[in-house]
Write an enzyme that holds these catalytic residues in place. Structure first.
Site, PDB file in Angstrom:
ATOM      1  CB  THR A  14      -0.927   0.001   1.232  1.00 12.91           C
ATOM      2  OG1 THR A  14      -1.777  -1.148   1.193  1.00 12.91           O
ATOM      3  CG2 THR A  14      -1.788   1.261   1.259  1.00 12.91           C
ATOM      4  CB  VAL A  15       3.500   2.500   2.275  1.00 14.13           C
ATOM      5  CG1 VAL A  15       4.395   3.734   2.345  1.00 14.13           C
ATOM      6  CG2 VAL A  15       2.582   2.452   3.487  1.00 14.13           C
ATOM      7  NE  ARG A  46       8.460 -11.316  -0.240  1.00 11.32           N
ATOM      8  CZ  ARG A  46       7.877 -11.614   0.909  1.00 11.32           C
ATOM      9  NH1 ARG A  46       6.652 -12.146   0.894  1.00 11.32           N
ATOM     10  NH2 ARG A  46       8.476 -11.390   2.054  1.00 11.32           N
ATOM     11  NE  ARG A  47       1.968  -9.789  -6.572  1.00  6.46           N
ATOM     12  CZ  ARG A  47       1.306  -8.845  -7.217  1.00  6.46           C
ATOM     13  NH1 ARG A  47       1.465  -8.691  -8.530  1.00  6.46           N
ATOM     14  NH2 ARG A  47       0.499  -8.018  -6.571  1.00  6.46           N
ATOM     15  CE  LYS A 103       4.019   1.114  13.014  1.00  6.54           C
ATOM     16  NZ  LYS A 103       3.203   1.207  11.776  1.00  6.54           N
ATOM     17  N   GLY A 132       1.753   8.858  10.679  1.00  4.75           N
ATOM     18  CA  GLY A 132       1.405   8.964   9.262  1.00  4.75           C
ATOM     19  C   GLY A 132       1.800  10.277   8.622  1.00  4.75           C
ATOM     20  N   GLY A 185     -10.117  -2.817   7.175  1.00  2.63           N
ATOM     21  CA  GLY A 185      -8.684  -2.744   6.910  1.00  2.63           C
ATOM     22  C   GLY A 185      -7.925  -1.866   7.888  1.00  2.63           C
ATOM     23  CE  LYS A 203       2.442   4.272  14.808  1.00  8.32           C
ATOM     24  NZ  LYS A 203       0.990   4.325  14.541  1.00  8.32           N
ATOM     25  N   GLY A 309      -2.568   5.000   6.062  1.00 10.06           N
ATOM     26  CA  GLY A 309      -3.129   5.020   4.716  1.00 10.06           C
ATOM     27  C   GLY A 309      -2.085   5.385   3.688  1.00 10.06           C
TER      28      GLY A 309
END
Length: 449
Positions: A14-15, A46-47, A103, A132, A185, A203, A309
């Site tokens: 995602t990041v 990896r792919r 972190k 974030g 999520g 953190k 996010g």
């Protein structure tokens, strides 16, 4: 325009994908702000992915990507504390600057990583590791550089904040909200790091080191989760003018001035806390994060925003990249590259980090919310208040509810701040009373004053 700065993004979850999208969306703005072209030359994955620009090398060998001659800055968004550490150390060894959102890795191994980076004259930037998209690392390392930070309090885990918000606003039990958080999520299939406070403790260790100029000491953070919080306590807190939030505290204690330095040191603690309903931090809801910093001479300042996010984290990652791009653009009097403007990794010159002791749990000082269930007998309240008084604990408020059908009455007591060891003694004595029917429920309380 000067030569391009070349990035390797290791990890395309995602990041990592968010960073790619941000660069593509805001490329012109990035050029205008940095004076450089910023180019992704390699990604570690990896792919093979069909949605990646064919000019970017997709490399399954992360160590090779981290050491590539075609890379200036390595962005680590793999996660974990094993492979990620190996990759970062390898990048540093090969003279690469590093940006990470990890972190857990920094809280547990940051002292070693930062020392290795200093020895190799490179930087490790980590804005995305805490809260974030809120630029709290930059604020504390640079914006508050002239201030003495006295304490900070942070809602630094969005999952926990979402759960506490839903429990309060909609009267939903913990387990029900946790299931929804997983479906949305916000929480992992194994939510332990979030709901037991471990993520927040990672953190907090970073924030405390920057605030007080101490080495990273994650293992000394007192950590308590939210799994035992009930709707009953949420509602009683509201009735008394408070809200329960899961908060990380880092507090500098100077001692009591009597010559007894047993409470002098730094408190590092993560736990559920009652805070006043009208406090700004009490009104940070949902998955938002916020950090309240009290410093001299500035006073209290609050920093709030999205704590997780793709967009929020990518924003923080690229802010670090921009700082490093400017560093890479620095030249000395011979027009040769230098290390540029370097803010120390933990805000203080490394040799100036202090050995200020971290206080043990029993040395911490907070107010308390106590819920005591007792038989509805004459003199019960007098017995409880006498025990608290004998332990040197001052009562701030008492709420006594009607007796249950079984003849049990809940008594809710708020206390003024007291050393935890005194409260431990008092609770042990209260629980030994014949009229007490259950364990005393305690939740810490802080006025954020």
């Amino acid at each position: 325009m000067s030569k391009s700065i070349k990035l390797a993004i290791l990890g395309l979850g995602t990041v990592g994908t968010g960073v790619i999208n941000l660069i593509n969306d805001n490329l012109d703005e990035l050029k205008r702000r940095s004076g450089r072209d910023i180019v992704i030359t390699e990604v570690g994955t990896r792919r093979q992915r069909d949605d990646i620009d064919p000019n970017i090398i997709q490399n399954s060998d992360l160590m090779a990507a981290a050491a590539s001659d075609n890379v200036d800055i390595v962005i680590e968004v793999i996660g974990g504390t094993t492979l990620a550490k190996d990759v970062i150390m390898h990048a540093i060894k090969n003279g690469k600057h590093v940006v990470t959102a990890n972190k857990a890795l920094l809280a547990e191994h940051g002292n070693e990583i930062f020392a290795f980076a200093e020895a190799h004259n490179v930087h490790v930037a980590y804005e995305a590791a805490v809260a974030g998209g809120i630029p709290i690392i930059k604020v504390m390392r640079e914006g508050l550089a002239a201030n003495k930070i006295e304490w900070l309090a942070g809602i630094i885990n969005g999952t926990g904040n979402f759960i506490m918000t839903e429990m309060r606003d909609k009267g939903r039990p913990f387990a029900d909200v946790l299931t929804e958080a997983q479906e949305l999520g916000y929480a992992e299939a194994d939510p332990t790091f979030d709901v037991e406070g471990i993520d927040a403790a990672h953190k907090l260790a970073l924030l405390a080191s920057i605030a007080f100029g101490i080495p990273l000491q994650f293992d000394k953070v007192y950590c308590e989760g939210i799994t035992a919080i009930t709707l009953q306590d949420v509602n009683y807190a509201e009735e008394l003018g408070y809200r329960i939030k899961h908060i990380g505290f880092a507090v500098r204690r100077e001692g009591d001035g009597s010559g007894d330095n047993s409470t002098a040191g730094i408190e590092l603690r993560v736990h559920p806390t009652l805070i006043p309903q009208n406090a700004l931090l009490a009104n940070v809801n949902g998955v938002k994060n916020a950090v309240l910093v009290n410093s001299h001479p500035l006073g209290q300042t609050l920093y709030c925003g999205d704590g997780a996010g793709a967009g929020a984290t990518a924003s923080a990652v690229m802010a670090d990249v921009m700082d490093l791009v400017r560093v890479l653009g620095s030249k000395d009097s011979n027009n040769e590259s230098t290390n540029g403007h370097h803010v120390p990794h933990l805000a203080f010159i490394p040799e100036q980090l202090s050995d200020t002791p971290i206080l043990r749990a029993e040395q911490m000082i907070t107010g308390y919310y106590l819920r005591v269930h007792a038989h509805d007998n004459p003199g019960v309240l007098a017995d409880i208040t006498r025990i608290l008084s004998d332990a040197g604990i001052n009562i701030d408020a008492i709420l006594q509810k009607p007796a249950h059908k079984l003849g049990q009455v809940p008594v809710i007591i708020l206390t003024l701040p007291v050393v935890e060891s005194q409260m431990n003694i008092a609770i042990e004595k209260i629980e030994k009373l014949d009229t007490i029917t259950d364990k005393v429920v305690r939740i810490r309380l802080d006025e954020l004053a």
